[in-house]
Write a protein that holds these residues in place. Structure first.
Motif, PDB file in Angstrom:
ATOM      1  N   ASP A  84      -8.707   8.494   8.551  1.00  0.00           N
ATOM      2  CA  ASP A  84      -9.286   7.875   7.365  1.00  0.00           C
ATOM      3  C   ASP A  84      -8.579   6.574   7.027  1.00  0.00           C
ATOM      4  OD1 ASP A  84     -11.035   9.982   7.159  1.00  0.00           O
ATOM      5  OD2 ASP A  84      -9.893  11.053   5.608  1.00  0.00           O
ATOM      6  N   GLU A  85      -7.253   6.570   7.140  1.00  0.00           N
ATOM      7  CA  GLU A  85      -6.479   5.372   6.834  1.00  0.00           C
ATOM      8  C   GLU A  85      -6.832   4.241   7.789  1.00  0.00           C
ATOM      9  OE1 GLU A  85      -1.804   4.096   6.841  1.00  0.00           O
ATOM     10  OE2 GLU A  85      -2.323   6.138   6.203  1.00  0.00           O
ATOM     11  N   PHE A  86      -6.976   4.547   9.070  1.00  0.00           N
ATOM     12  CA  PHE A  86      -7.330   3.525  10.046  1.00  0.00           C
ATOM     13  C   PHE A  86      -8.739   2.996   9.805  1.00  0.00           C
ATOM     14  CE2 PHE A  86      -4.026   5.556  12.857  1.00  0.00           C
ATOM     15  CZ  PHE A  86      -3.139   4.500  12.742  1.00  0.00           C
ATOM     16  N   GLU A  87      -9.643   3.877   9.397  1.00  0.00           N
ATOM     17  CA  GLU A  87     -10.996   3.435   9.108  1.00  0.00           C
ATOM     18  C   GLU A  87     -11.004   2.466   7.933  1.00  0.00           C
ATOM     19  OE1 GLU A  87     -13.633   6.760   8.610  1.00  0.00           O
ATOM     20  OE2 GLU A  87     -13.378   7.398  10.699  1.00  0.00           O
ATOM     21  N   GLU A  88     -10.195   2.747   6.907  1.00  0.00           N
ATOM     22  CA  GLU A  88     -10.110   1.847   5.751  1.00  0.00           C
ATOM     23  C   GLU A  88      -9.564   0.488   6.167  1.00  0.00           C
ATOM     24  OE1 GLU A  88      -7.797   3.758   2.726  1.00  0.00           O
ATOM     25  OE2 GLU A  88      -9.165   5.464   2.577  1.00  0.00           O
ATOM     26  N   ILE A  89      -8.528   0.479   6.974  1.00  0.00           N
ATOM     27  CA  ILE A  89      -7.947  -0.782   7.450  1.00  0.00           C
ATOM     28  C   ILE A  89      -8.957  -1.542   8.288  1.00  0.00           C
ATOM     29  CG2 ILE A  89      -6.190  -1.769   8.963  1.00  0.00           C
ATOM     30  CD1 ILE A  89      -4.325   0.506   8.038  1.00  0.00           C
ATOM     31  N   GLU A  90      -9.673  -0.839   9.125  1.00  0.00           N
ATOM     32  CA  GLU A  90     -10.686  -1.477   9.965  1.00  0.00           C
ATOM     33  C   GLU A  90     -11.780  -2.098   9.106  1.00  0.00           C
ATOM     34  OE1 GLU A  90     -13.934   0.009  13.179  1.00  0.00           O
ATOM     35  OE2 GLU A  90     -11.923   0.867  13.373  1.00  0.00           O
ATOM     36  N   ASP A  91     -12.203  -1.402   8.054  1.00  0.00           N
ATOM     37  CA  ASP A  91     -13.224  -1.931   7.154  1.00  0.00           C
ATOM     38  C   ASP A  91     -12.726  -3.201   6.466  1.00  0.00           C
ATOM     39  OD1 ASP A  91     -14.893   0.123   7.861  1.00  0.00           O
ATOM     40  OD2 ASP A  91     -14.474   1.353   6.060  1.00  0.00           O
ATOM     41  N   GLU A  92     -11.454  -3.183   6.020  1.00  0.00           N
ATOM     42  CA  GLU A  92     -10.889  -4.364   5.367  1.00  0.00           C
ATOM     43  C   GLU A  92     -10.845  -5.544   6.329  1.00  0.00           C
ATOM     44  OE1 GLU A  92      -7.108  -3.518   3.548  1.00  0.00           O
ATOM     45  OE2 GLU A  92      -7.921  -1.743   2.535  1.00  0.00           O
ATOM     46  N   LEU A  93     -10.464  -5.292   7.571  1.00  0.00           N
ATOM     47  CA  LEU A  93     -10.411  -6.369   8.557  1.00  0.00           C
ATOM     48  C   LEU A  93     -11.805  -6.924   8.838  1.00  0.00           C
ATOM     49  CD1 LEU A  93      -7.795  -4.963  11.085  1.00  0.00           C
ATOM     50  CD2 LEU A  93      -7.499  -6.883   9.522  1.00  0.00           C
ATOM     51  N   ASP A  94     -12.799  -6.061   8.921  1.00  0.00           N
ATOM     52  CA  ASP A  94     -14.178  -6.513   9.118  1.00  0.00           C
ATOM     53  C   ASP A  94     -14.627  -7.378   7.951  1.00  0.00           C
ATOM     54  OD1 ASP A  94     -14.368  -5.216  11.535  1.00  0.00           O
ATOM     55  OD2 ASP A  94     -15.388  -3.438  10.719  1.00  0.00           O
TER      56      ASP A  94
END
Length: 171
Positions: A120-130
């Motif tokens: 979940d944490e990685f998905e949030e970071i990925e969304d922020e980067l996108d």
């Protein structure tokens, strides 16, 4: 040439790795534990315990570097000549795999929960980067002043530079 054919003086001049080679060669296809081989070499060369302690790592390094020797596993050493290439993989002693402790269902669940938290944490970071990448690519992206000065400060700085240049020309 056999070890027994050498005189005391000749043995003293031989390197430890050479003595180890002769020891292994004379004991036809009998592997030696490193420490047994070391003790045999020290005995043949007539070295003291202090010399042995100082040179223990040198012999090990020389055995690893010298192409005539082969670590069979579990710190057992032999000569490569004893092992045909096809047979090497079969004869090498393999380390026994450690048995895993029996896991309980609770342990399995904890691992899954921890993994899901990281996921979940990685998905949030990925969304922020996108999101950041989309902002940079958009047409209404306002160019930031990257040098740290506002446009007004830059004009003042340029005026100050011109004044300094005029003063230099006058003097």
């Amino acid at each position: 040439m056999s070890i027994s054919a050498y005189s005391r003086e000749e043995l003293a001049e031989l390197s430890m790795v050479e003595v180890a080679y002769h020891v292994l060669k004379e004991n036809k296809q009998q592997t030696f534990n490193y420490f047994d081989l070391l003790n045999r070499v020290v005995e043949i060369k007539g070295m003291s315990e202090e010399e042995k302690k100082k040179r223990i790592s040198y012999l090990y390094t020389d055995l690893n570097v010298d192409g005539r020797f082969m670590c069979i596993g579990n710190n057992e050493w032999g000569l490569k000549a004893w092992y045909p290439i096809e047979k090497i993989e079969e004869d090498i002693i393999t380390a026994k795999p450690r048995k895993k402790a029996k896991s309980t269902e609770e342990d399995d669940f904890e691992v899954d929960v921890e993994f899901e938290e990281f996921e979940d944490e990685f998905e949030e970071i990925e969304d922020e980067l996108d999101e950041l990448a989309d902002n940079e690519d958009s047409d209404d992206f306002e160019e930031e002043d990257l040098d740290g000065f506002s446009d007004d400060e830059e004009e003042e700085f340029e005026e100050d530079e011109e004044a300094v240049e005029e003063d230099e020309e006058l003097s």
